[in-house]
Design a protein around this motif. Structure first.
Motif, mmCIF file in Angstrom:
data_model
loop_
_atom_site.group_PDB
_atom_site.id
_atom_site.type_symbol
_atom_site.label_atom_id
_atom_site.label_comp_id
_atom_site.label_asym_id
_atom_site.label_seq_id
_atom_site.Cartn_x
_atom_site.Cartn_y
_atom_site.Cartn_z
ATOM 1 N N LEU A 138 0.899 -1.287 0.015
ATOM 2 C CA LEU A 138 -0.209 0.603 -0.226
ATOM 3 C C LEU A 138 0.415 1.106 0.067
ATOM 4 O O LEU A 138 0.785 2.731 -0.227
ATOM 5 C CB LEU A 138 -0.629 0.081 1.292
ATOM 6 N N ALA A 139 2.101 1.165 0.553
ATOM 7 C CA ALA A 139 2.618 2.216 1.369
ATOM 8 C C ALA A 139 2.844 2.711 -0.210
ATOM 9 O O ALA A 139 3.199 4.611 -0.852
ATOM 10 C CB ALA A 139 3.561 2.431 1.533
ATOM 11 N N SER A 140 3.721 1.717 -1.205
ATOM 12 C CA SER A 140 4.336 2.443 -2.346
ATOM 13 C C SER A 140 3.750 2.268 -3.749
ATOM 14 O O SER A 140 3.886 2.245 -4.756
ATOM 15 C CB SER A 140 5.375 0.691 -2.927
ATOM 16 N N ILE A 141 2.133 2.550 -3.832
ATOM 17 C CA ILE A 141 0.929 2.545 -4.715
ATOM 18 C C ILE A 141 1.063 4.045 -5.116
ATOM 19 O O ILE A 141 0.383 4.850 -3.862
ATOM 20 C CB ILE A 141 -0.574 2.033 -4.499
ATOM 21 N N PRO A 142 1.342 4.661 -5.868
ATOM 22 C CA PRO A 142 0.601 5.840 -6.415
ATOM 23 C C PRO A 142 -0.572 6.727 -5.794
ATOM 24 O O PRO A 142 -1.476 5.408 -6.887
ATOM 25 C CB PRO A 142 1.491 5.920 -7.824
#
Length: 308
Positions: A138-142
């Motif tokens: 989730l943290a890496s999703i733009p």
């Protein structure tokens, strides 16, 4: 505390001044505003008429002087695209951006605290590993990608929610969730580590020995002891959403807030509207920073803002 607030407000006013003046000079560097704002096939007469009508034909120092006088009066001029005072247009969009940021923050806090707490209480278990893996993804999703996926799945295929616009709670759900997804991933780690660090402290061990119910122990003791870093990082995430998140999400979902207004002004080279939207955005960020500093000081007695 009062001295600290006044000091931060003074720095804030200086920052607002620097940002708005920087916008003026940035437009001078970019090029002729008339040629950028008008169609490619515009005649020289039309270009010159646009310069005169919008004050671009005057010498640089005269225009800068007029700009600074207007800034002192919070008068950024008339928007060339909306034909209304630029600050009026920007202020009209502020509540919608705050509404979106508040909804996203609420989702972020609830989900991150629930899953971060669950991971910390089951450290090393399959639940902990799954939550950490999902949080990392989730943290890496733009934001724009999560927004497009939500539109395709929830609006286009399932037809559960509208694709965009503003008109009620149903219009708020998708953009708020899309903007909250990356911060949730980052905040889950903070919640997990904050709670894990206090689980073995003598304070919590004594509370556990009293035989308190699990939910009482979590709410009244564990979360209270771990709240300071959670609030600190949560405040940073809210600030980040107020700066960049709303620009992306409001554009994807056609949400009529400050971010979409800024993109519209940039596309049409509307200097008054760009200045007004950046002014409002900077002011919001400065107020949020001061507010969260005060909350941080109230939560942590070791922080003495009177000497900052």
């Amino acid at each position: 505390m009062t001295r600290y607030i006044l000091k931060r407000l003074a720095y804030g006013l200086l920052t607002l001044f620097i940002v708005t003046v920087a916008v003026f000079f940035l437009f001078e560097v970019i090029g002729d505003p008339a040629r950028r704002a008008l169609p490619l096939n515009a005649s020289e007469e039309q270009i010159q008429a646009y310069r005169v009508a919008n004050g671009f034909a005057a010498p640089l120092l005269e225009r800068l002087s007029h700009y600074l006088v207007g800034l002192a009066r919070l008068d950024f001029g008339i928007s060339t695209t909306r034909n209304v005072p630029a600050l009026q247009a920007a202020l009209g969009a502020v509540p919608l951006s705050l509404e979106l940021a508040a909804a996203s923050s609420l989702i972020m806090i609830i989900v991150a605290v629930l899953f971060g707490t669950a991971a910390a209480l089951r450290e090393g278990s399959a639940t902990d590993r799954i939550i950490q893996a999902v949080a990392s993804v989730l943290a890496s999703i733009p934001e724009f990608w999560s927004g497009l996926v939500l539109i395709i799945v929830m609006a286009v295929h399932l037809k559960l929610l509208p694709t965009g616009g503003h008109g009620g709670l149903t219009y708020l759900v998708l953009p708020a969730v899309a903007m909250a997804i990356p911060p949730i991933g980052r905040l889950v780690y903070v919640v997990r580590e904050s709670i894990r660090s206090v689980l073995e402290t003598p304070y919590i061990l004594v509370a556990r020995s009293k035989g308190l119910p699990g939910w009482v122990l979590i709410l009244n003791h564990i979360l209270r002891a771990a709240i300071v870093p959670i609030v600190s990082v949560g405040g940073l995430e809210l600030t980040r959403m107020s700066i960049g998140g709303v620009v992306v999400i409001e554009s994807v979902f056609a949400w009529p807030g400050l971010g979409r207004l800024f993109v519209e002004a940039m596309n049409r080279y509307d200097l008054p509207l760009i200045s007004a939207t950046l002014f409002c955005t900077t002011a919001i960020v400065l107020v949020l920073n001061i507010l969260f500093d005060i909350i941080y000081g109230l939560l942590d007695p070791r922080v003495d803002l009177s000497h900052v």
